[in-house]
Design a protein around this motif. Structure first.
Motif, PDB file in Angstrom:
ATOM      1  N   ALA A 148       0.829  -1.210   0.000  1.00 43.36           N
ATOM      2  CA  ALA A 148       0.000   0.000   0.000  1.00 43.36           C
ATOM      3  C   ALA A 148       0.861   1.257   0.000  1.00 43.36           C
ATOM      4  CB  ALA A 148      -0.937  -0.011   1.202  1.00 43.36           C
ATOM      5  N   ALA A 149       1.963   1.245   0.741  1.00 36.84           N
ATOM      6  CA  ALA A 149       2.825   2.418   0.827  1.00 36.84           C
ATOM      7  C   ALA A 149       3.565   2.677  -0.479  1.00 36.84           C
ATOM      8  CB  ALA A 149       3.832   2.241   1.967  1.00 36.84           C
ATOM      9  N   ALA A 150       3.871   1.622  -1.244  1.00 40.56           N
ATOM     10  CA  ALA A 150       4.643   1.772  -2.479  1.00 40.56           C
ATOM     11  C   ALA A 150       3.789   2.135  -3.681  1.00 40.56           C
ATOM     12  CB  ALA A 150       5.397   0.471  -2.769  1.00 40.56           C
ATOM     13  N   ALA A 151       2.481   1.999  -3.559  1.00 37.55           N
ATOM     14  CA  ALA A 151       1.589   2.183  -4.711  1.00 37.55           C
ATOM     15  C   ALA A 151       1.718   3.573  -5.313  1.00 37.55           C
ATOM     16  CB  ALA A 151       0.145   1.926  -4.282  1.00 37.55           C
ATOM     17  N   GLY A 152       1.854   3.624  -6.643  1.00 37.59           N
ATOM     18  CA  GLY A 152       1.839   4.874  -7.387  1.00 37.59           C
ATOM     19  C   GLY A 152       3.094   5.704  -7.299  1.00 37.59           C
ATOM     20  N   LYS A 153       4.169   5.201  -6.751  1.00 37.92           N
ATOM     21  CA  LYS A 153       5.398   5.978  -6.583  1.00 37.92           C
ATOM     22  C   LYS A 153       6.487   5.492  -7.528  1.00 37.92           C
ATOM     23  CE  LYS A 153       4.738   7.054  -1.644  1.00 37.92           C
ATOM     24  NZ  LYS A 153       3.419   6.451  -1.467  1.00 37.92           N
ATOM     25  N   GLU A 154       7.414   6.407  -7.831  1.00 32.50           N
ATOM     26  CA  GLU A 154       8.606   6.017  -8.585  1.00 32.50           C
ATOM     27  C   GLU A 154       9.435   5.057  -7.739  1.00 32.50           C
ATOM     28  OE1 GLU A 154       9.325   6.710 -11.674  1.00 32.50           O
ATOM     29  OE2 GLU A 154       7.579   8.020 -11.988  1.00 32.50           O
ATOM     30  N   LEU A 155      10.344   4.341  -8.393  1.00 38.73           N
ATOM     31  CA  LEU A 155      11.003   3.230  -7.735  1.00 38.73           C
ATOM     32  C   LEU A 155      11.708   3.618  -6.436  1.00 38.73           C
ATOM     33  CD1 LEU A 155      11.803   0.302  -7.625  1.00 38.73           C
ATOM     34  CD2 LEU A 155      13.699   0.793  -9.170  1.00 38.73           C
ATOM     35  N   ALA A 156      12.533   4.678  -6.464  1.00 39.27           N
ATOM     36  CA  ALA A 156      13.289   5.033  -5.257  1.00 39.27           C
ATOM     37  C   ALA A 156      12.348   5.391  -4.114  1.00 39.27           C
ATOM     38  CB  ALA A 156      14.238   6.184  -5.551  1.00 39.27           C
ATOM     39  N   ASP A 157      11.335   6.206  -4.410  1.00 37.74           N
ATOM     40  CA  ASP A 157      10.380   6.574  -3.370  1.00 37.74           C
ATOM     41  C   ASP A 157       9.556   5.367  -2.937  1.00 37.74           C
ATOM     42  OD1 ASP A 157      11.194   9.214  -3.341  1.00 37.74           O
ATOM     43  OD2 ASP A 157       9.740   9.821  -4.884  1.00 37.74           O
ATOM     44  N   ALA A 158       9.202   4.497  -3.892  1.00 38.91           N
ATOM     45  CA  ALA A 158       8.406   3.311  -3.568  1.00 38.91           C
ATOM     46  C   ALA A 158       9.192   2.367  -2.662  1.00 38.91           C
ATOM     47  CB  ALA A 158       7.990   2.600  -4.849  1.00 38.91           C
ATOM     48  N   ALA A 159      10.464   2.166  -2.971  1.00 38.92           N
ATOM     49  CA  ALA A 159      11.282   1.259  -2.163  1.00 38.92           C
ATOM     50  C   ALA A 159      11.445   1.787  -0.742  1.00 38.92           C
ATOM     51  CB  ALA A 159      12.644   1.065  -2.810  1.00 38.92           C
ATOM     52  N   THR A 160      11.675   3.112  -0.629  1.00 42.92           N
ATOM     53  CA  THR A 160      11.827   3.713   0.699  1.00 42.92           C
ATOM     54  C   THR A 160      10.527   3.616   1.481  1.00 42.92           C
ATOM     55  OG1 THR A 160      13.458   5.266  -0.185  1.00 42.92           O
ATOM     56  CG2 THR A 160      12.453   5.805   1.938  1.00 42.92           C
ATOM     57  N   ALA A 161       9.417   3.936   0.810  1.00 38.72           N
ATOM     58  CA  ALA A 161       8.119   3.900   1.487  1.00 38.72           C
ATOM     59  C   ALA A 161       7.764   2.482   1.914  1.00 38.72           C
ATOM     60  CB  ALA A 161       7.039   4.457   0.558  1.00 38.72           C
ATOM     61  N   ALA A 162       8.064   1.499   1.055  1.00 39.47           N
ATOM     62  CA  ALA A 162       7.750   0.110   1.387  1.00 39.47           C
ATOM     63  C   ALA A 162       8.546  -0.352   2.601  1.00 39.47           C
ATOM     64  CB  ALA A 162       8.037  -0.791   0.184  1.00 39.47           C
ATOM     65  N   ALA A 163       9.834  -0.024   2.638  1.00 37.00           N
ATOM     66  CA  ALA A 163      10.669  -0.443   3.770  1.00 37.00           C
ATOM     67  C   ALA A 163      10.227   0.247   5.053  1.00 37.00           C
ATOM     68  CB  ALA A 163      12.136  -0.141   3.477  1.00 37.00           C
ATOM     69  N   ASP A 164       9.944   1.550   4.973  1.00 33.38           N
ATOM     70  CA  ASP A 164       9.521   2.270   6.176  1.00 33.38           C
ATOM     71  C   ASP A 164       8.173   1.753   6.685  1.00 33.38           C
ATOM     72  OD1 ASP A 164      11.810   3.716   5.985  1.00 33.38           O
ATOM     73  OD2 ASP A 164      10.874   5.537   5.172  1.00 33.38           O
ATOM     74  N   ALA A 165       7.241   1.483   5.740  1.00 31.57           N
ATOM     75  CA  ALA A 165       5.936   0.949   6.146  1.00 31.57           C
ATOM     76  C   ALA A 165       6.092  -0.447   6.761  1.00 31.57           C
ATOM     77  CB  ALA A 165       5.004   0.889   4.938  1.00 31.57           C
ATOM     78  N   ALA A 166       6.994  -1.244   6.192  1.00 37.54           N
ATOM     79  CA  ALA A 166       7.240  -2.577   6.747  1.00 37.54           C
ATOM     80  C   ALA A 166       7.807  -2.478   8.159  1.00 37.54           C
ATOM     81  CB  ALA A 166       8.196  -3.347   5.844  1.00 37.54           C
ATOM     82  N   GLU A 167       8.698  -1.496   8.369  1.00 35.08           N
ATOM     83  CA  GLU A 167       9.269  -1.300   9.711  1.00 35.08           C
ATOM     84  C   GLU A 167       8.172  -1.011  10.731  1.00 35.08           C
ATOM     85  OE1 GLU A 167      11.644   2.149  12.096  1.00 35.08           O
ATOM     86  OE2 GLU A 167      11.900   2.047   9.924  1.00 35.08           O
ATOM     87  N   ARG A 168       7.268  -0.101  10.364  1.00 39.78           N
ATOM     88  CA  ARG A 168       6.180   0.225  11.287  1.00 39.78           C
ATOM     89  C   ARG A 168       5.262  -0.971  11.500  1.00 39.78           C
ATOM     90  NH1 ARG A 168       6.379   4.863   7.973  1.00 39.78           N
ATOM     91  NH2 ARG A 168       4.626   4.084   6.737  1.00 39.78           N
ATOM     92  N   ALA A 169       4.962  -1.674  10.424  1.00 42.86           N
ATOM     93  CA  ALA A 169       4.057  -2.821  10.513  1.00 42.86           C
ATOM     94  C   ALA A 169       4.643  -3.938  11.364  1.00 42.86           C
ATOM     95  CB  ALA A 169       3.740  -3.349   9.110  1.00 42.86           C
ATOM     96  N   VAL A 170       5.947  -4.132  11.266  1.00 41.71           N
ATOM     97  CA  VAL A 170       6.590  -5.167  12.081  1.00 41.71           C
ATOM     98  C   VAL A 170       6.412  -4.854  13.553  1.00 41.71           C
ATOM     99  CG1 VAL A 170       8.812  -6.141  12.763  1.00 41.71           C
ATOM    100  CG2 VAL A 170       8.254  -5.916  10.350  1.00 41.71           C
TER     101      VAL A 170
END
Length: 549
Positions: A148-170
């Motif tokens: 959900a965090a990576a949706a609609g973003k360019e790769l660098a922003d998507a990768a950062t958002a996905a990792a940060d969202a995963a950190e919070r979710a963990v």
């Protein structure tokens, strides 16, 4: 609570592209990250089974993907798909199976020119549909948040958002899953996924990979429970199941895979059936009936690379970790094929591993090979317990030998011959000498049984009527008696005319204990030199089975 230690983001001169080359670099970087954090992930593994191997399984799965990439041309159009299939084929454990779906989603996105958000969304859908009973607070929840965090973003922003969202979710998983809250840990599979996503963020932004594990979303870190406590509280629904079974299937349709998933859900839990889109499927289940799980796979295809892990063989807390790829936890084992729970319990108490089957239930070579693997012993003596199973046992032994185990089949025509062989088994004796001793004990045991005639018939010893008790030896009727008590005495005396030191009696299902007590009392009076042992066998075909050795 933020992780610390990241340098400022370094934006590449050109926006990175999610292609096969980056995918391969990501897989390699993720493997390195999992290797760094493997021990810590294993240490907090409490769900679905506290067997301390989630980090190891995810690492081995990722290494399988890396191994598939190494010999290939980095420009090959099918590189990404091959890497994802390498993860699927080499997946270990429930966490490894789900991780393979993340790589499959990325490989599909690479093939169609999609972005990371699409890839993670596809992976989340595939992983969730592969699990029969998904629960919040697991790796699936972390994957959903990252997608959900990576949706609609360019790769660098998507990768950062996905990792940060995963950190919070963990961090949040502790409060979402009661098993994690009781142990004071975050979800191990979710943490492993965060490490994988963080590796991609590092590649495309230049930030250093994390060296700090996300903490639970509570005030401070609760004290981690000991491994003894975690193992004692196997809360994932698997306390009733003894084994983890995995195998691969080829050429199976999605509809057949769905049906298999439903059937396995009736046999165990932690069920996952995942595919690569080309007909290859990886099957994972926690169960007690290994044979039924293998047979379910045989109904839709041909299982291969069958692996069985018994939870009781999990290394003790504080023991040295098993080397990556190691399969054996003990040097020797004896495996018996038995019919009925009472005989199964008797064999286990005598030190055997057991493949239990129902009356007249066939035994497939694949199921028997899986049971051999389930012993996790380097050297296995296999006791089939029936003459008709010897050929099946030899086929299964051949399959196990090709997988790296040393297996010897000791022919046994009855469960009593198998028990006699087991009685002389000595794990401290040289393996070859032990096999000889067991074979001699089995061959030196003469067996016979009583059955009740259901119709009038002409036998070698005369005509029998319905209800007569027949003594059977070597497949022939050798006596006719008016009842079970008399038949037991006559049959035992007949067998002892050739000599013997031990008489073993197995009472069938529904037979009163007095039958064994009367037989033992008579033999102690008439043959005081003979030891008499009576067990409840629970067999349904013969009210009484006798063995003399």
């Amino acid at each position: 609570m933020r992780l610390t230690g990241y340098p400022p983001r370094v934006v590449p001169a050109h926006e990175p592209v999610l292609d096969a080359a980056l995918f391969v670099r990501w897989v390699a970087a993720a493997a390195e990250g999992l290797e760094r954090h493997c021990a810590e992930i294993d240490r907090i593994n409490v769900f679905p089974v506290a067997d301390g191997d989630t980090g190891s399984n995810m690492l081995l799965t990722m290494r399988s993907a890396v191994a598939e990439a190494e010999p290939r041309d980095r420009r090959a159009p099918d590189l990404a798909a091959a890497v994802a299939k390498g993860a699927l084929v080499g997946a270990r454990g429930n966490s490894g199976v789900l991780l393979s779906q993340v790589l499959r989603g990325v490989a599909d996105a690479v093939a169609r020119g999609g972005d990371l958000g699409d890839a993670l969304a596809a992976a989340a859908t595939a992983a969730r549909s592969a699990v029969s009973r998904p629960r919040p607070g697991t790796m699936l929840t972390v994957l959903d948040e990252a997608a959900a965090a990576a949706a609609g973003k360019e790769l660098a922003d998507a990768a950062t958002a996905a990792a940060d969202a995963a950190e919070r979710a963990v961090r949040e998983t502790t409060a979402q899953l009661p098993e994690l809250a009781r142990a004071g840990v975050v979800d191990a599979g979710g943490l492993g996924l965060y490490v994988v996503l963080d590796a991609l963020a590092g590649l495309v932004t230049g930030r250093a990979p994390t060296e700090t594990v996300p903490l639970p979303a509570t005030t401070g870190r609760p004290p981690l429970r000991s491994r003894e406590a975690l193992v004692g509280e196997r809360e994932g629904g698997s306390t009733d199941f003894e084994y983890e079974v995995m195998y691969l299937l080829d050429g199976v349709s999605s509809r057949a895979a769905d049906a298999l998933r439903d059937e396995l859900d009736q046999l165990g839990d932690s069920v996952a059936v995942v595919g690569d889109g080309s007909g290859t499927w990886n099957v994972h289940v926690h169960c007690s009936d290994i044979g039924a799980v293998i047979e379910a796979g045989l109904a839709v295809g041909r299982p291969r690379r069958i692996t069985v892990v018994r939870f009781a063989d999990t290394p003790a807390p504080g023991a040295a970790p098993e080397p990556a790829g190691a399969r054996f936890v003990k040097a020797r084992a004896v495996l018996m094929v038995v019919t009925g729970s009472e005989i199964a319990q008797l064999a286990r108490e005598a030190g055997a591993d057991v493949l239990e089957r129902g009356p007249d239930e066939p035994v497939e070579p694949a199921a028997l090979a899986a049971a051999i693997a389930g012993t996790r012993a380097r050297h296995v003596v296999l006791l089939p317990g029936e003459s008709e199973l010897t050929a099946v046992a030899e086929r299964a032994a051949g399959m196990a030998r090709r997988a790296g185990q040393d297996v010897v089949v000791v022919p046994t025509s009855s469960v009593l011959q198998a028990l006699s062989a087991l009685a002389v088994h000595d794990p401290h004796r040289r393996a070859g000498d032990d096999v000889v001793a067991m074979a001699e004990a089995a061959a030196g045991t003469r067996t016979a049984a009583l059955m009740v005639a259901e119709s009038e018939a002409l036998t070698w010893v005369g005509r029998c009527e319905p209800g007569d008790v027949l003594g059977i030896a070597d497949g022939e009727v050798v006596l006719i008696a008016p009842d079970l008590a008399v038949g037991a005495l006559w049959l035992a005396h007949r067998m002892l005319t050739a000599g013997g030191e031990i008489v073993t009696a197995l009472l069938g299902a529904g037979v009163d204990d007095s039958l064994g007590e009367g037989l033992a009392a008579d033999l102690r009076r008439t043959h005081p030199e003979v030891d008499v042992v009576v067990h409840r066998g629970g067999q349904t075909d013969y009210p009484l089975v006798l063995g003399v050795e």
